[in-house]
Each structure stands twice: as structure tokens, then as C-alpha cells.
Design a protein around this motif. Sequence first.
Motif, short mmCIF file in Angstrom:
data_model
loop_
_atom_site.label_atom_id
_atom_site.label_comp_id
_atom_site.label_asym_id
_atom_site.label_seq_id
_atom_site.Cartn_x
_atom_site.Cartn_y
_atom_site.Cartn_z
N VAL A 119 0.85 -1.19 0.00
CA VAL A 119 0.00 0.00 0.00
C VAL A 119 0.89 1.24 0.00
O VAL A 119 2.10 1.17 0.19
N ALA A 120 0.26 2.39 -0.19
CA ALA A 120 0.98 3.66 -0.23
C ALA A 120 1.18 4.21 1.17
O ALA A 120 0.48 3.83 2.12
N ALA A 121 2.14 5.11 1.30
CA ALA A 121 2.37 5.77 2.58
C ALA A 121 1.10 6.47 3.04
O ALA A 121 0.34 7.01 2.23
N GLY A 122 0.86 6.46 4.34
CA GLY A 122 -0.34 7.07 4.89
C GLY A 122 -1.51 6.13 5.01
O GLY A 122 -2.57 6.52 5.51
N THR A 123 -1.34 4.88 4.55
CA THR A 123 -2.41 3.89 4.62
C THR A 123 -2.25 3.04 5.88
O THR A 123 -1.21 2.41 6.07
N PRO A 124 -3.25 3.01 6.77
CA PRO A 124 -3.15 2.17 7.98
C PRO A 124 -3.10 0.69 7.62
O PRO A 124 -3.84 0.22 6.76
N VAL A 125 -2.20 -0.04 8.28
CA VAL A 125 -2.07 -1.48 8.06
C VAL A 125 -2.33 -2.19 9.39
O VAL A 125 -1.54 -2.08 10.33
N PRO A 126 -3.45 -2.90 9.54
CA PRO A 126 -3.74 -3.63 10.78
C PRO A 126 -2.86 -4.86 10.89
O PRO A 126 -2.70 -5.60 9.92
N GLY A 127 -2.30 -5.09 12.08
CA GLY A 127 -1.43 -6.23 12.29
C GLY A 127 -1.79 -7.05 13.51
O GLY A 127 -0.92 -7.59 14.17
N GLY A 128 -3.07 -7.11 13.84
CA GLY A 128 -3.51 -7.85 15.03
C GLY A 128 -3.68 -6.91 16.20
O GLY A 128 -4.66 -6.15 16.26
N PRO A 129 -2.73 -6.88 17.15
CA PRO A 129 -2.88 -6.00 18.31
C PRO A 129 -2.49 -4.56 18.04
O PRO A 129 -2.61 -3.71 18.92
N TRP A 130 -2.02 -4.28 16.84
CA TRP A 130 -1.63 -2.91 16.50
C TRP A 130 -2.03 -2.56 15.08
O TRP A 130 -2.36 -3.41 14.26
N GLU A 131 -1.98 -1.27 14.82
CA GLU A 131 -2.21 -0.74 13.47
C GLU A 131 -1.07 0.23 13.20
O GLU A 131 -0.79 1.11 14.02
N VAL A 132 -0.41 0.07 12.06
CA VAL A 132 0.76 0.89 11.74
C VAL A 132 0.48 1.70 10.48
O VAL A 132 0.02 1.16 9.47
N THR A 133 0.79 3.00 10.56
CA THR A 133 0.68 3.88 9.41
C THR A 133 2.05 4.48 9.14
O THR A 133 2.55 5.27 9.93
N VAL A 134 2.67 4.08 8.04
CA VAL A 134 3.98 4.62 7.68
C VAL A 134 3.80 5.94 6.95
O VAL A 134 3.00 6.03 6.00
N ARG A 176 0.57 -10.22 14.55
CA ARG A 176 0.35 -11.26 15.56
C ARG A 176 -1.11 -11.73 15.45
O ARG A 176 -1.98 -10.99 14.97
N THR A 177 -1.35 -12.96 15.92
CA THR A 177 -2.69 -13.55 15.91
C THR A 177 -3.06 -13.94 17.34
O THR A 177 -2.22 -14.46 18.08
N TYR A 178 -4.30 -13.66 17.73
CA TYR A 178 -4.77 -14.03 19.06
C TYR A 178 -5.17 -15.50 19.04
O TYR A 178 -6.16 -15.89 18.42
N ARG A 179 -4.36 -16.33 19.70
CA ARG A 179 -4.61 -17.77 19.67
C ARG A 179 -4.17 -18.41 20.98
O ARG A 179 -3.53 -17.78 21.83
N GLU A 180 -4.51 -19.67 21.10
CA GLU A 180 -4.17 -20.42 22.31
C GLU A 180 -2.73 -20.92 22.23
O GLU A 180 -2.31 -21.49 21.21
N ASP A 181 -2.00 -20.71 23.29
CA ASP A 181 -0.63 -21.20 23.38
C ASP A 181 -0.66 -22.72 23.47
O ASP A 181 -1.30 -23.29 24.36
N SER A 182 0.02 -23.39 22.56
CA SER A 182 -0.01 -24.84 22.53
C SER A 182 0.67 -25.46 23.74
O SER A 182 0.45 -26.63 24.06
N LEU A 183 1.52 -24.70 24.43
CA LEU A 183 2.22 -25.23 25.60
C LEU A 183 1.46 -24.94 26.89
O LEU A 183 1.14 -25.84 27.66
N GLY A 184 1.16 -23.65 27.14
CA GLY A 184 0.51 -23.28 28.39
C GLY A 184 -1.00 -23.25 28.34
O GLY A 184 -1.67 -23.22 29.38
N GLY A 185 -1.57 -23.25 27.13
CA GLY A 185 -3.02 -23.21 27.00
C GLY A 185 -3.63 -21.85 27.18
O GLY A 185 -4.86 -21.71 27.18
#
Length: 250
Positions: free
Chosen positions: A54-69, A171-180
Motif C-alpha cells: 500500500v501507499a504511505a499514509g495507509t493504515p495497516v492492521p497487524g492484530g494488536p496494533w495498526e501501523v501507518t507509515v 500477531r494472531t490471538y490464539r491459544e498457546d499450545s504449551l501453556g493453553g
Amino acid sequence: MSVTGRGGLSRRLTRGLVDQAAPGLRWAVAVVLLGVSGLFGGLDTVADPRAETVAAGTPVPGGPWEVTVHEAGVRRELGKLRLQKENDRWLYVIATVRITATESTMPPSDLLVLEGATGLVKPTPAEAALERDGSRLRLLHPEMPERIWFVWEQSGDAPVPTSLTISIEQRTYREDSLGGEWQWMDADEKGDDPPAGRVTVPVKADLTPPSASPSPGAGPSPTAGPSASARPRPSVNPKPSRSPSAGPTQ
């Protein structure tokens, strides 16, 4: 990258159907599914649609955050930061990071990855600082966006890029396979997730040679002009309206 068949049959769906089948029928179900997928070209590897550029100034959602370069640039001097080598330069990206999760989050060091830039001293930023006061990036709080300077040191022997493609970690909100426990993690346990998106920006170059320091006794006496502490120092912020103290500090 995501793996899907031309007919819309994904590996995740295949695994789910096989798991739900009775133990004695799983091999038969797997064979049938592979045969059907073969009619549509098999399980092809295709570009993940989330990793669009995408072009500069476009918000990019990444799970727990959104980044706009917003922009990128290169400088010889940047606030109080010190280069490891005199002939190196600073390569910076200015971006707004907004936490969309419900809890405060410390973005990872590889939140932004530069593509098209060679000669980086480290692949991760040497410094990440808030533009408003120059303090180092710490925890960011939900719905309190911050404009941040991400700074890399680049070798003076490397070519100055005219543009950069910046990939944004997710990042993705998911269950930890080790700790649950449920938490924001890599979607792929191997850490091979595709970026949330890419942003291509031109690079603004300001390669004015660093100001030379006068040798002792060669300069004017303290009474002949302003003291060293009173002289203006280079600001990390390219905007004239910003205070020189707004840049990153060490």
C-alpha cells in the motif's frame, strides 16, 4: 504465504475433515480429499492477500496494533545519536503505531522490516523513539497512537536507497499450545508468518556533512559568541516547527 487450492480447499480444512473422521476411515478420507483437490490444481501456494503493498499514509492492521507509515529518509546526523563509524549514515522511518488490543503492548523490535536497503548494521532498529518528546519506545497503550521514529544505522559503503519497502509484522490471538493461555502470538508456531502488509515510500536524503568540531584554541574565546551549550543542535525532526529536543536520545 497461505496454502489454498484453486477450488478453495485449504490445508486447514483438509486437516479438520480428516480429524473429524473415524480413526478407521481417516486414510480413506485423506485420499478422497487429495484426489478432489488434484482436480483443481492441488494445494497451490499463493501470495497471502493480507501482504498487499500500500501507499504511505495507509493504515495497516497487524492484530494488536495498526501501523501507518508516513515517510522515510537518510541523514548524516540525527539528534544525539552516535554512529558506530564516522562514514555511516542514519536511515529512518516515521510511522504512527496505534494499539488496537485491549491491553498495553510493547511492539517487537522487528515490527518494521526494511526491504531494499543493504548495509544495515543490524536488521532491527538501533533506536525507536517517540516524536513528541524523544523518549525511547516503551509500552504503548490502547487507542493512544504515537508517532515514532524508527532508526537504523547504514554503512557508508552501501548505496543510498531511493525508496524503501517496509513490511509490517503481525500477531494472531490464539491459544498457546504449551501453556493453553490465549495471547497475541505468531500464527505459525515456527514464526514463518507473512507480514500484515507492505508500504513503499520514497527516501528523502539529507546528506549534509557533519559539522566539524574546532580544535582547542582555534575557535573564538567564550566571550566572543554564544557558548557551546547555547549553539543550536541538529534536530531529529525535519519539521521546522519542532523543538530540537524532539529527536531520539540514547
